[in-house]
Scaffold this active site. Structure first.
Site, PDB file in Angstrom:
ATOM      1  N   ASP A  39      24.985 -24.500 -31.851  1.00 46.28           N
ATOM      2  CA  ASP A  39      26.022 -24.085 -31.165  1.00 46.28           C
ATOM      3  C   ASP A  39      27.154 -24.790 -31.680  1.00 46.28           C
ATOM      4  O   ASP A  39      28.411 -24.586 -31.491  1.00 46.28           O
ATOM      5  CB  ASP A  39      26.197 -24.289 -29.552  1.00 46.28           C
ATOM      6  CG  ASP A  39      25.882 -25.672 -29.395  1.00 46.28           C
ATOM      7  OD1 ASP A  39      24.686 -26.222 -29.918  1.00 46.28           O
ATOM      8  OD2 ASP A  39      26.260 -26.059 -28.268  1.00 46.28           O
TER       9      ASP A  39
ATOM     10  N   HIS B 228      22.304 -30.836 -13.536  1.00 43.35           N
ATOM     11  CA  HIS B 228      22.417 -29.214 -13.944  1.00 43.35           C
ATOM     12  C   HIS B 228      22.003 -28.328 -12.905  1.00 43.35           C
ATOM     13  O   HIS B 228      21.477 -27.328 -13.163  1.00 43.35           O
ATOM     14  CB  HIS B 228      21.872 -29.240 -15.286  1.00 43.35           C
ATOM     15  CG  HIS B 228      22.459 -29.903 -16.331  1.00 43.35           C
ATOM     16  ND1 HIS B 228      23.582 -29.272 -16.923  1.00 43.35           N
ATOM     17  CD2 HIS B 228      22.339 -30.909 -17.030  1.00 43.35           C
ATOM     18  CE1 HIS B 228      24.021 -30.003 -18.008  1.00 43.35           C
ATOM     19  NE2 HIS B 228      23.477 -31.478 -18.014  1.00 43.35           N
TER      20      HIS B 228
ATOM     21  N   GLU C 266      21.390 -35.896 -18.646  1.00 42.21           N
ATOM     22  CA  GLU C 266      22.822 -36.006 -18.173  1.00 42.21           C
ATOM     23  C   GLU C 266      22.956 -36.094 -16.416  1.00 42.21           C
ATOM     24  O   GLU C 266      23.960 -35.416 -16.116  1.00 42.21           O
ATOM     25  CB  GLU C 266      23.555 -34.878 -18.865  1.00 42.21           C
ATOM     26  CG  GLU C 266      23.716 -34.669 -20.040  1.00 42.21           C
ATOM     27  CD  GLU C 266      24.332 -33.581 -20.611  1.00 42.21           C
ATOM     28  OE1 GLU C 266      24.925 -33.602 -21.876  1.00 42.21           O
ATOM     29  OE2 GLU C 266      24.266 -32.459 -20.276  1.00 42.21           O
TER      30      GLU C 266
ATOM     31  N   ASP D 137      20.819 -23.718 -14.617  1.00 45.83           N
ATOM     32  CA  ASP D 137      21.875 -24.670 -15.043  1.00 45.83           C
ATOM     33  C   ASP D 137      22.972 -24.809 -14.022  1.00 45.83           C
ATOM     34  O   ASP D 137      22.818 -23.872 -13.076  1.00 45.83           O
ATOM     35  CB  ASP D 137      22.363 -24.472 -16.400  1.00 45.83           C
ATOM     36  CG  ASP D 137      22.682 -25.736 -17.012  1.00 45.83           C
ATOM     37  OD1 ASP D 137      23.350 -26.673 -16.416  1.00 45.83           O
ATOM     38  OD2 ASP D 137      22.213 -25.939 -18.360  1.00 45.83           O
TER      39      ASP D 137
HETATM   40  C1  ACM Z   1      21.044 -31.414 -23.787  1.00 45.49           C
HETATM   41  O1  ACM Z   1      21.636 -31.207 -24.797  1.00 45.49           O
HETATM   42  N1  ACM Z   1      21.892 -31.873 -22.776  1.00 45.49           N
HETATM   43  C2  ACM Z   1      19.861 -31.607 -23.826  1.00 45.49           C
END
Ligand code: ACM
Length: 643
Positions: free
Chosen positions: A534, A375, A440, A305
């Site tokens: 989370d 990412h 994203e 990431d």
């Molecule tokens: C994600 O939660 N961006 C896959």
């Protein structure tokens, strides 16, 4: 401590809040040429600062005063700023970590500690969320099996117990059972022809299905597949009383029972983010023990990431020499916690092989994720010559606050990099799947890159999203040539270039998953609103976690019925492979916090994946859950208490 940092909310609107930040010098010495370094999970509107200047990379902010004004003894510096955010409701929304330094323009930063006070929230007190449970029951197996018949009597598990040598496909779970029994009995447990725990083949049973028969003198585990034997083992382990043994010499009474069982969904997974914080091998193995015990069969390993690259790649040692470490004096700047120090870690190929074989013995397939093209900041910063196009002047910002984290589909180096990395990943992981992320990718990316524009013209693309599809189609073709099937987040379908052979993991919403299934993609459901561990588990400000997808209590998780809206005869149903939960780890940097977020919600997810929807009901689950706490206590898991 000589410095204290306060953050309070001074105005709160539905989509924007204004904050006051004060740094106090509590010492009797002035500090010159100072800068305050802190981390926070939102993007600060820098133009809104009332005093000073701010630079931000991801969660990492560096605040300096105007004109280098010193921070005087017993003095303070005050500034205000706005953040475009829904109202903060959790203490975890505040400043995560901070230090101050007085190094001016010096290239080496010497952090000095700062005490952070609790975020001043603008909301009434909310009590901690509690979950009343039904009284515990005998045989509290989770996930609920299809059929369970309690019989009178028990099998005595003691130093005479041995595992009988079973078929070849039961070798892995025999090792798993042996390890668990040795742990329990503090004795060597043999695997020999004379054992009284028997694994036997039943060819006619479906893959994953099993029978477990506990008799007075023998235990029988029957299945046709490795998976079935592992699930039978999981049920047997749950039959062993977790409380202290009342018998002499660590003997346990396993109640006699007959179980016939099979999974509802084929894919029952958990995704673990090891990039935002690094999780040691021991933590992962202990998690795998629990995943197997609750009949999960996929460990989706998020290995790369923006904030860290965690997998050793022989072709590019820089990825782990540089990209696996962040800190005040590292190429990768600090993020989230532990920001005063060099922080990080990575998995060597040997670590990875070890985890794959440990998981395989427990019936769990390990699927690697290499997140592309977004990412990718840790990779880009590690390999700038290969991965940066100096002529690309596009301006963008990812949702996590990065302005330089996307691979370029018009750069030759991108293809070289992906080919080399994926070749090593394909060789290392036996799973027939590789997950390539694809989530994203920020707006504005590639828009001011002459090379990307030329590629668009050449290919006749109208939208930059097609460039993402272009790159992902290359990746898909490459993976296919290696015998692997591509998986990706739902944005992998953007630009409409990947084939329907790609498996889509739906995280944004239930509806998005449904749309992908209807479009003909195989889908794994992982909607954030129901499966993201989370998310905070209640409404009190002290509850650990984040809440962008909402607060997520145990009851809410359990009530999730994937695609309950879809009629039983809808052909799209065949495309739903299963479900996953996910643990994103921006704020998770310790074993205790890791466990607090996962348990007991993991057990609810286990039941959604395994148990037929018509057999699931909350009172029954809650009674069985009450019966699982003795086990969680025994193995020392810091689960969130229900009372
Ligand atoms: C994600 O939660 N961006 C896959």
């Amino acid at each position: 401590m000589s410095y204290r940092l306060d953050l309070v909310i001074i105005d709160q609107q539905p989509a924007e809040s204004r904050f006051a930040l004060t740094i106090h010098n509590l010492s009797d010495k002035p500090i010159f040429q100072w800068a305050l370094h802190f981390t926070m999970g939102r993007w600060i509107n820098h133009a809104s600062l009332s005093h000073g200047q701010m630079e931000q990379v991801g969660s990492y902010c560096v605040l300096t005063p105007d004109h280098n004004t010193p921070l005087l003894p017993n003095g303070h510096f005050y500034t205000e700023f706005t953040i475009g955010t829904q109202p903060f409701t959790l203490l975890d929304d505040g400043i995560i970590d901070a230090f101050i330094c007085s190094d001016g323009q010096a290239s080496f930063i010497t952090p000095q500690p700062v005490e952070i006070t609790a975020l001043g929230l603008q909301q009434p007190h909310r009590d901690r969320h509690t979950t009343p449970l039904e009284p515990t029951v005998e045989l509290p197996i989770i996930p609920a099996p299809q059929q369970l018949k309690a019989l009178a009597g028990h099998f005595t598990l003691d130093q005479h117990t041995a595992i009988s040598q079973g078929p070849h496909i039961a070798a892995g779970c025999s090792r798993w059972l042996q390890a668990e029994l040795e742990n329990l009995l503090h004795e060597d447990v043999g695997i020999s022809p004379e054992g009284n725990i028997h694994f036997q083949l039943r060819e006619q049973m479906a893959t994953g299905a099993y029978q477990l028969l506990v008799e007075q003198d023998d235990i029988w585990l029957l299945a046709s597949s490795e998976a079935g034997f592992c699930h039978a083992t999981a049920s047997l382990l749950q039959m062993i009383p977790a409380g202290p043994s009342h018998l002499a010499d660590a003997a346990y009474r396993v109640p006699m029972v007959e179980i016939c069982d099979a999974p509802h969904f084929e894919h029952r997974g958990m995704m673990l983010d090891c990039a935002r914080h690094f999780h040691p091998v021991k933590r992962i193995k202990f998690l795998l023990d629990q995943l197997a015990r609750f009949k999960f069969n996929v460990f989706h390993w998020h290995l790369t990431d923006d904030e860290g690259w965690r997998i050793e790649i022989d072709a590019y040692p820089e990825l782990t020499r540089i990209g696996a470490w962040r800190g005040p004096n590292e190429t990768i700047v600090p993020q989230f916690t532990t920001i005063s120090q060099r922080y990080g870690g990575y998995y060597s190929k040997q670590d990875i092989r070890d985890i794959i074989s440990y998981a395989a013995d427990r019936g769990i397939m390990v699927i690697p994720e290499i997140d592309i093209p977004g990412h990718c900041r840790a990779a880009i910063k590690s390999l700038p010559d290969l991965l940066i196009d100096p002529n690309d002047h596009s301006v963008y910002r990812s949702i996590q606050g990065y302005q330089d984290n996307v691979l370029s589909p018009a750069l030759k180096g991108t293809y070289t990099f992906l080919t080399n990395v994926l070749d090593e990943v394909c060789a290392l992981f036996p799973a027939p799947y590789v997950h390539i992320g694809a989530d994203e990718v920020p707006k504005g990316v590639w828009a001011d890159s002459p090379a990307c524009q030329a590629l668009m013209d050449e290919q006749g693309y109208k939208d930059t999203k097609e460039l993402q599809g272009h790159l992902l189609r290359f990746v898909e073709n490459h993976l296919t040539s290696k015998g692997k099937r591509m998986m990706g987040w739902e944005e992998a379908t953007h630009g409409d270039k990947v084939s329907k052979y790609t498996i889509v993991f739906s995280w944004i919403s239930e509806e998005a998953g449904l749309a992908c299934a209807k479009a003909g993609y195989d889908v794994v459901m992982q909607p954030g609103q129901a499966t993201y561990l989370d998310m905070a588990q209640g409404h009190s400000a002290e509850e650990a976690g984040v809440d962008w997808a909402g607060k997520l209590t145990l009851e809410q998780v359990y009530q999730y019925h994937p695609l309950s809206e879809l009629p039983a005869n809808d052909p799209a149903r065949h495309h739903i492979k299963g479900i996953q939960c996910a643990l994103w780890c921006e704020l998770i940097n310790s074993q205790s916090r890791f466990e607090y977020m996962i348990y007991p919600r993991l057990l609810a997810i286990a039941e959604i994946g395994w148990t037929a929807p018509e057999k699931r009901n909350w009172p029954d689950f809650s009674a069985r859950l009450a019966g699982q706490f003795a086990y969680l206590d025994k193995v020392g898991i810091n689960y969130r208490r229900c009372e």
